[in-house]
Design an enzyme around this catalytic site. Structure first.
Site, mmCIF file in Angstrom:
data_model
loop_
_atom_site.group_PDB
_atom_site.id
_atom_site.type_symbol
_atom_site.label_atom_id
_atom_site.label_comp_id
_atom_site.label_asym_id
_atom_site.label_seq_id
_atom_site.Cartn_x
_atom_site.Cartn_y
_atom_site.Cartn_z
ATOM 1 N N PRO A 1 0.824 -1.044 0.001
ATOM 2 C CA PRO A 1 0.008 -0.021 -0.105
ATOM 3 C C PRO A 1 0.808 0.994 -0.003
ATOM 4 C CG PRO A 1 -0.088 -0.981 2.084
ATOM 5 C CD PRO A 1 0.780 -1.795 1.409
ATOM 6 N N CYS A 2 1.316 1.622 -1.335
ATOM 7 C CA CYS A 2 2.066 2.889 -1.289
ATOM 8 C C CYS A 2 1.237 3.941 -0.959
ATOM 9 C CB CYS A 2 2.824 3.056 -2.722
ATOM 10 S SG CYS A 2 1.768 2.592 -4.121
ATOM 11 N N HIS A 3 -0.128 3.889 -1.126
ATOM 12 C CA HIS A 3 -0.999 5.090 -1.077
ATOM 13 C C HIS A 3 -0.986 5.523 0.552
ATOM 14 C CE1 HIS A 3 -3.485 1.547 -0.154
ATOM 15 N NE2 HIS A 3 -4.003 2.328 0.626
#
Length: 191
Positions: A147-149
């Protein structure tokens, strides 16, 4: 957007219908199992099949029974369901070493929380490497699963995102993170 060249390998993609639009799962065969090469978030400018075919002209649409669970999870995640994704089917060999460290640490960020780029750099023992962390995340081939967000600017603003700030805002809101219309996140959501 990452574009790799695959010599003598058959690439396939599977579309996943979600409330935000179609997602794409690009995969190749490795023995009996599929190996996920990339996941593409919904896009507005081009239908997902066309988007993937522009990047990978030799890719063919095709499903694999062992991807059914992952595709179902992606769809349910985009509907707001709290899920824990396994990275087992991801082909991490396509990521460089520093990027792997960044992405695997990002996997540890709890749902509903965010962390600044610099703090993530510190957590992988690379203080001062906030920009390098940002570069590694910008090239994340496996959004949502890794989850880079959930990584934001130190100021609390959401920052850049490959699929655009609206998609980042949508993903964070799906996870319960309150994001202002200007893209700012309250400190209570920081990990």
């Amino acid at each position: 957007m990452n574009k790799f060249h695959f010599n003598d390998v058959s690439l396939f993609y599977q579309l996943v219908e979600t409330p935000c639009g179609d997602m794409g799962v690009l995969w190749m065969k490795k023995g009996a199992d599929p190996s996920v090469v990339s996941i593409f978030l919904p896009r507005k400018e081009l239908p997902m099949a066309g988007f993937i075919e522009n990047l990978y002209p030799d890719a063919k649409e095709g499903a694999h029974i062992n991807l059914k669970g992952l595709c179902d999870q992606l769809r349910r995640y985009m509907e707001g369901v709290d899920l824990d994704f396994s990275p087992a089917l991801l082909d991490m060999d396509l990521c460089y070493d520093f990027q792997k460290r960044v992405l695997l640490k990002a996997k540890e960020i709890p749902r509903g929380k965010v962390i600044p780029y610099g703090k993530l750099a510190e957590r992988i023992n690379a203080p001062g490497a906030a920009r390098a962390v940002g570069t590694a995340l910008a090239k994340n081939p496996f959004p949502i699963i890794l989850p880079c967000h959930r990584v934001v600017r130190a100021s609390g603003y959401i920052g850049n995102f490959g699929s655009g700030p609206e998609m980042k805002r949508t993903l964070l809101r799906l996870e319960g993170v309150e994001v202002s219309e200007k893209g700012k996140i309250d400190r209570r959501f920081f990990w």
